[in-house]
Scaffold this active site. Structure first.
Site, PDB file in Angstrom:
ATOM      1  N   HIS A 115       3.681  11.459 -29.161  1.00  0.00           N
ATOM      2  CA  HIS A 115       4.931  12.138 -28.829  1.00  0.00           C
ATOM      3  C   HIS A 115       4.709  13.323 -27.888  1.00  0.00           C
ATOM      4  O   HIS A 115       5.656  14.011 -27.506  1.00  0.00           O
ATOM      5  CB  HIS A 115       5.604  12.608 -30.126  1.00  0.00           C
ATOM      6  CG  HIS A 115       7.041  12.932 -29.994  1.00  0.00           C
ATOM      7  ND1 HIS A 115       7.553  14.203 -30.240  1.00  0.00           N
ATOM      8  CD2 HIS A 115       8.106  12.178 -29.636  1.00  0.00           C
ATOM      9  CE1 HIS A 115       8.855  14.197 -30.055  1.00  0.00           C
ATOM     10  NE2 HIS A 115       9.226  12.993 -29.681  1.00  0.00           N
ATOM     11  N   LYS A 117       4.030  15.612 -24.536  1.00  0.00           N
ATOM     12  CA  LYS A 117       4.437  15.599 -23.131  1.00  0.00           C
ATOM     13  C   LYS A 117       3.559  16.605 -22.400  1.00  0.00           C
ATOM     14  O   LYS A 117       3.838  17.806 -22.394  1.00  0.00           O
ATOM     15  CB  LYS A 117       5.910  15.968 -22.955  1.00  0.00           C
ATOM     16  CG  LYS A 117       6.894  14.923 -23.476  1.00  0.00           C
ATOM     17  CD  LYS A 117       7.266  15.150 -24.910  1.00  0.00           C
ATOM     18  CE  LYS A 117       8.368  14.195 -25.357  1.00  0.00           C
ATOM     19  NZ  LYS A 117       8.622  14.288 -26.810  1.00  0.00           N
ATOM     20  N   ASP A 122      -5.252  19.044 -11.253  1.00  0.00           N
ATOM     21  CA  ASP A 122      -6.420  19.716 -10.671  1.00  0.00           C
ATOM     22  C   ASP A 122      -7.063  20.718 -11.621  1.00  0.00           C
ATOM     23  O   ASP A 122      -7.817  21.597 -11.175  1.00  0.00           O
ATOM     24  CB  ASP A 122      -6.057  20.413  -9.364  1.00  0.00           C
ATOM     25  CG  ASP A 122      -5.733  19.432  -8.246  1.00  0.00           C
ATOM     26  OD1 ASP A 122      -6.131  18.252  -8.357  1.00  0.00           O
ATOM     27  OD2 ASP A 122      -5.076  19.834  -7.271  1.00  0.00           O
ATOM     28  N   HIS A 290      17.829  18.414 -27.286  1.00  0.00           N
ATOM     29  CA  HIS A 290      16.508  17.808 -27.428  1.00  0.00           C
ATOM     30  C   HIS A 290      15.388  18.840 -27.448  1.00  0.00           C
ATOM     31  O   HIS A 290      14.211  18.489 -27.497  1.00  0.00           O
ATOM     32  CB  HIS A 290      16.282  16.809 -26.268  1.00  0.00           C
ATOM     33  CG  HIS A 290      15.163  15.855 -26.492  1.00  0.00           C
ATOM     34  ND1 HIS A 290      13.945  15.953 -25.850  1.00  0.00           N
ATOM     35  CD2 HIS A 290      15.068  14.764 -27.277  1.00  0.00           C
ATOM     36  CE1 HIS A 290      13.151  14.970 -26.230  1.00  0.00           C
ATOM     37  NE2 HIS A 290      13.802  14.234 -27.096  1.00  0.00           N
ATOM     38  N   LYS A 292      12.699  21.904 -28.423  1.00  0.00           N
ATOM     39  CA  LYS A 292      11.797  22.252 -29.527  1.00  0.00           C
ATOM     40  C   LYS A 292      11.187  23.608 -29.186  1.00  0.00           C
ATOM     41  O   LYS A 292      10.021  23.721 -28.804  1.00  0.00           O
ATOM     42  CB  LYS A 292      10.696  21.213 -29.700  1.00  0.00           C
ATOM     43  CG  LYS A 292      11.182  19.753 -29.866  1.00  0.00           C
ATOM     44  CD  LYS A 292      11.186  19.026 -28.571  1.00  0.00           C
ATOM     45  CE  LYS A 292      11.393  17.527 -28.702  1.00  0.00           C
ATOM     46  NZ  LYS A 292      12.531  17.062 -29.418  1.00  0.00           N
ATOM     47  N   ASP A 297      11.082  37.847 -32.504  1.00  0.00           N
ATOM     48  CA  ASP A 297      11.095  39.208 -31.959  1.00  0.00           C
ATOM     49  C   ASP A 297      10.797  39.141 -30.459  1.00  0.00           C
ATOM     50  O   ASP A 297      11.228  38.224 -29.776  1.00  0.00           O
ATOM     51  CB  ASP A 297      10.092  40.103 -32.684  1.00  0.00           C
ATOM     52  CG  ASP A 297      10.449  40.317 -34.154  1.00  0.00           C
ATOM     53  OD1 ASP A 297      11.641  40.195 -34.480  1.00  0.00           O
ATOM     54  OD2 ASP A 297       9.546  40.594 -34.950  1.00  0.00           O
TER      55      ASP A 297
END
Length: 399
Positions: A115, A117, A122, A290, A292, A297
């Site tokens: 899952h 991404k 480089d 979608h 996350k 603070d």
């Protein structure tokens, strides 16, 4: 040094909101690559975004850049022969994590998915977040387009991300290593401290959740958690409730127009318990949410692929970056506050349905879901495979 790994100083962190910002930066960075592009993603579709990504990857490979891609077999279930031929002819190494043929048209291998991404170019620039390479992350997709976030990273933290992705792509999939903590330079282009964490099904099974909980317990003034699939464990829920009781302003932003209705229903079973202790809950109703992300603070922030639900916290392979930088955290907090105040509906405790005798108590429901991985472990073991794809005439997903 953290028990999870080293915090790296002197990084530059750039917030990228939605596909419009993310794809522009990711594609231009690939276009400028000199020697290496490493990409892991859950979803890679043959829509307008996926085809543009393919063009950039193919162009990079044709000019001599090493290009390696790994996609998830559940999230990215099929590719056309032409798509694979173009990649193979250009020299792109293209792998699928845990591929399976559909059964009666259904994809059933939902558990233990790749899952993450992650994009590293480089060894100098990395992208981490929740945005997949699909057109539904663009506003012109329509009312079903997704609201989401990613970050672009430059500086010493990129070495950790690069080492991890390179190691993951260099093995057979039976073991997915964790970030290395060796010597990394301390000179960099910015002022942000960053920590890269993964969740796997080995020795790093709860690193992301543990870091979330540490940040919640340390918060003094404000916590904003914006998470698409919110159904965490008892410990994290307890920490949020305790934070609200001690006077921290705790805000949750969750889905109000879900792409998976069951996820919203599960989250709603927790509302009454959280609101009773002063947690503020807002549902984002403009389009599917979608993201996350979270801010604690002015000290902490996190962006990544990990939801706060049993799949992400117990089964999936995930990756998040944690950030300590007042300027970045202030920007993310302002974006989330605007989202909350202008595009969300606050949950009024008076609007919650009355509890019925037959309703399953939320802690009991969570206990059942949380223990699912252990129960599933009683079944015959399943080791995910990584298969290198070639055009169908030369290879197949089942080889």
């Amino acid at each position: 040094m953290s028990r999870d790994g080293p915090w790296r100083a002197a990084n530059r962190v750039t917030l990228l909101e939605n596909g419009e910002a993310f794809f522009a930066r990711a594609f231009s960075t690939i276009a400028a690559a000199d020697h290496e592009v490493l990409l892991e993603t859950f979803i890679f579709f043959e829509d307008k975004v996926g085809m543009e990504l393919k063009r950039e990857l193919v162009n990079a490979a044709r000019r001599g850049v090493r290009v390696e891609v790994t996609v998830d077999g559940y999230g990215s279930p099929a590719f056309s022969p032409e798509f694979l031929e173009d990649m193979a002819e250009a020299g792109v190494t293209f792998r699928v994590f845990d591929p399976h043929r559909p059964l009666l048209g259904l994809r059933l291998h939902i558990f233990r998915r790749l899952h993450r991404k992650l994009l590293v170019v480089d060894g100098k620039r990395a992208f981490v977040g929740g945005i997949n390479f699909a057109a539904d992350h663009l506003g012109d997709f329509g009312p079903c387009s997704k609201q989401d976030y990613a970050v672009e990273l430059e500086g010493p933290i990129v070495a950790d991300i690069h080492d991890f992705v390179a190691s993951a792509m260099g093995n057979d999939g039976s073991h997915w290593s964790h970030p290395r903590s060796g010597e990394v330079g301390t000179d960099g282009p910015g002022d942000a401290e960053a920590l890269f964490l993964v969740r796997d099904n080995g020795s790093h099974s709860n690193d992301i959740e543990r870091r979330y909980r540490a940040a919640i317990r340390a918060a003094q003034r404000e916590i904003i958690i914006a998470n698409a699939y919110f159904f965490p464990g008892y410990g994290l829920l307890r920490d949020l409730r305790h934070a609200a009781r001690r006077g921290v302003r705790v805000s949750l932003i969750v889905q109000g127009e879900p792409d998976m209705p069951f996820a919203m229903l599960a989250a709603r079973t927790l509302y009454r318990h959280l609101i009773a202790d002063g947690v503020l809950i807002h549902e984002y109703c403009t389009r599917p949410f979608h993201g996350k992300v979270a801010v604690f603070d002015d000290e902490w922030a996190t962006i990544g692929s990990s939801n706060l639900d049993p799949l992400s916290l117990s089964l999936n392979l995930e990756a998040n970056v944690f950030i300590r930088d007042r300027a970045f955290n202030s920007e993310l907090r302002e974006r989330l506050q605007t989202l909350r105040d202008e595009h969300c509906q606050a949950i009024d405790p008076r609007s919650l349905p009355r509890r019925r005798m037959w309703h399953v108590p939320a802690p009991l429901l969570y206990h059942a879901l949380r223990r699912f991985p252990a129960w599933a472990g009683l079944l015959p073991a399943h080791t995910p495979r990584v298969v290198q794809l070639a055009p169908p005439a030369e290879d197949s997903l089942e080889q």
